[in-house]
Scaffold this motif. Structure first.
Motif, short mmCIF file in Angstrom:
data_model
loop_
_atom_site.label_atom_id
_atom_site.label_comp_id
_atom_site.label_asym_id
_atom_site.label_seq_id
_atom_site.Cartn_x
_atom_site.Cartn_y
_atom_site.Cartn_z
N LEU A 1 -53.13 -24.96 51.55
CA LEU A 1 -53.57 -26.00 52.48
C LEU A 1 -53.34 -25.64 53.95
O LEU A 1 -54.05 -26.12 54.82
N CYS A 2 -52.36 -24.83 54.22
CA CYS A 2 -51.97 -24.56 55.61
C CYS A 2 -53.16 -24.03 56.42
O CYS A 2 -53.75 -23.01 56.06
N PRO A 3 -53.53 -24.72 57.50
CA PRO A 3 -54.70 -24.28 58.27
C PRO A 3 -54.49 -22.93 58.96
O PRO A 3 -55.44 -22.28 59.36
N ASN A 4 -53.23 -22.52 59.10
CA ASN A 4 -52.94 -21.25 59.77
C ASN A 4 -52.49 -20.15 58.80
O ASN A 4 -52.12 -19.07 59.24
N PHE A 5 -52.48 -20.46 57.51
CA PHE A 5 -52.00 -19.52 56.48
C PHE A 5 -50.62 -18.98 56.88
O PHE A 5 -50.34 -17.78 56.84
N ALA A 6 -49.76 -19.92 57.30
CA ALA A 6 -48.45 -19.56 57.84
C ALA A 6 -47.37 -19.48 56.78
O ALA A 6 -46.26 -19.05 57.06
N ILE A 7 -47.66 -19.93 55.56
CA ILE A 7 -46.66 -19.92 54.51
C ILE A 7 -46.93 -18.75 53.58
O ILE A 7 -48.05 -18.58 53.10
N GLN A 8 -45.90 -17.95 53.33
CA GLN A 8 -46.04 -16.80 52.44
C GLN A 8 -44.93 -16.81 51.41
O GLN A 8 -43.84 -17.34 51.66
N LYS B 1 -40.67 -27.33 61.57
CA LYS B 1 -40.98 -26.27 60.61
C LYS B 1 -40.67 -26.79 59.21
O LYS B 1 -39.67 -27.49 59.01
N PRO B 2 -41.51 -26.46 58.21
CA PRO B 2 -41.26 -26.94 56.85
C PRO B 2 -40.04 -26.29 56.21
O PRO B 2 -39.79 -25.10 56.37
N VAL B 3 -39.28 -27.11 55.51
CA VAL B 3 -38.12 -26.64 54.77
C VAL B 3 -38.23 -27.22 53.36
O VAL B 3 -38.51 -28.41 53.20
N LYS C 1 -47.19 -18.27 62.97
CA LYS C 1 -48.45 -19.00 63.12
C LYS C 1 -48.30 -20.49 62.85
O LYS C 1 -49.20 -21.27 63.11
N CYS C 2 -47.16 -20.91 62.30
CA CYS C 2 -46.95 -22.33 62.00
C CYS C 2 -46.98 -23.16 63.27
O CYS C 2 -46.25 -22.87 64.22
N SER C 3 -47.83 -24.19 63.27
CA SER C 3 -47.95 -25.05 64.44
C SER C 3 -47.15 -26.34 64.28
O SER C 3 -47.14 -27.16 65.19
N GLY C 4 -46.54 -26.52 63.13
CA GLY C 4 -45.75 -27.73 62.90
C GLY C 4 -46.61 -28.96 62.68
O GLY C 4 -46.16 -30.09 62.92
N CYS C 5 -47.81 -28.77 62.18
CA CYS C 5 -48.74 -29.90 62.01
C CYS C 5 -48.28 -30.87 60.91
O CYS C 5 -48.68 -32.03 60.91
N GLY C 6 -47.51 -30.40 59.95
CA GLY C 6 -47.00 -31.27 58.89
C GLY C 6 -47.94 -31.47 57.72
O GLY C 6 -47.67 -32.27 56.82
N LEU C 7 -49.05 -30.76 57.70
CA LEU C 7 -50.02 -30.91 56.61
C LEU C 7 -49.39 -30.55 55.26
O LEU C 7 -49.62 -31.22 54.26
N CYS C 8 -48.57 -29.52 55.25
CA CYS C 8 -47.90 -29.11 54.00
C CYS C 8 -46.99 -30.22 53.50
O CYS C 8 -46.97 -30.54 52.32
N LYS C 9 -46.21 -30.79 54.40
CA LYS C 9 -45.28 -31.86 54.04
C LYS C 9 -46.05 -33.09 53.55
O LYS C 9 -45.72 -33.67 52.52
N HIS D 1 -41.46 -18.14 53.03
CA HIS D 1 -41.13 -18.05 54.46
C HIS D 1 -42.32 -18.47 55.31
O HIS D 1 -43.47 -18.39 54.89
N ILE D 2 -41.98 -18.92 56.49
CA ILE D 2 -42.97 -19.42 57.44
C ILE D 2 -43.08 -18.40 58.56
O ILE D 2 -42.06 -17.94 59.08
N ASP D 3 -44.28 -18.02 58.92
CA ASP D 3 -44.38 -17.06 60.01
C ASP D 3 -44.68 -17.77 61.33
O ASP D 3 -44.75 -18.99 61.40
N GLU E 1 -39.59 -30.98 53.83
CA GLU E 1 -39.20 -31.75 55.01
C GLU E 1 -39.55 -30.92 56.23
O GLU E 1 -39.55 -29.70 56.17
N LEU E 2 -39.83 -31.58 57.34
CA LEU E 2 -40.01 -30.85 58.59
C LEU E 2 -38.70 -30.90 59.35
O LEU E 2 -38.17 -31.98 59.61
N GLN E 3 -38.16 -29.73 59.65
CA GLN E 3 -36.95 -29.66 60.47
C GLN E 3 -37.26 -28.78 61.66
O GLN E 3 -37.70 -27.64 61.49
S1 SF4 Z 1 -49.31 -26.77 57.19
FE1 SF4 Z 1 -48.88 -24.70 58.04
S2 SF4 Z 1 -48.96 -24.97 60.27
FE2 SF4 Z 1 -48.74 -27.02 59.38
S3 SF4 Z 1 -46.50 -27.38 59.34
FE3 SF4 Z 1 -47.06 -26.54 57.32
S4 SF4 Z 1 -46.71 -24.31 57.55
FE4 SF4 Z 1 -46.81 -25.16 59.64
#
Ligand code: SF4
Length: 106
Positions: free
Chosen positions: A79-86, A62-64, A40-48, A36-38, A57-59
């Protein structure tokens, strides 16, 4: 001198039904539904952009996860700069790890 016979030696170690059961258990343990994404996700797309199997995918920014392709390497989590993925509640207290000799962020 050692014999260099070729063959499928692994195949005979477990009977087929045991392999099938193991395969089912292993497949069900790779559940991306636990991710799950909390907020803090900024939608930067680094994970994708850094997913080795293009399973994200970004929808709506937000990553899906695309279930059949994700191999649960958890690279996105680290990798997530905001530690938004748990992953469930298990990863919150674990923190992140990045090997400075391997990762280059882009
Ligand atoms: S790397 Fe983190 S902040 Fe960036 S889109 Fe993915 S979950 Fe969101």
């Amino acid at each position: 001198m050692a014999s260099k016979n070729q063959g499928d030696f692994v195949k005979r170690k477990l009977p087929k039904f045991a392999c099938d059961i193991f395969r089912k258990i292993s497949k069900s343990s790779r559940k991306t539904g636990h991710l799950h994404i909390d907020e803090k996700c900024s939608g930067c797309g680094l994970c994708k952009n850094n997913c080795p199997v293009d399973a994200i995918e970004l929808q709506m920014k937000k990553p899906v996860w695309i279930k059949n392709e994700c191999v649960m390497c958890l690279r996105y989590l680290h990798l997530c700069p905001n530690f938004a993925i748990q992953y469930d509640n298990r990863t919150k207290n674990h923190g992140q790890y990045l090997n400075p000799h391997i990762y280059s962020l882009d």
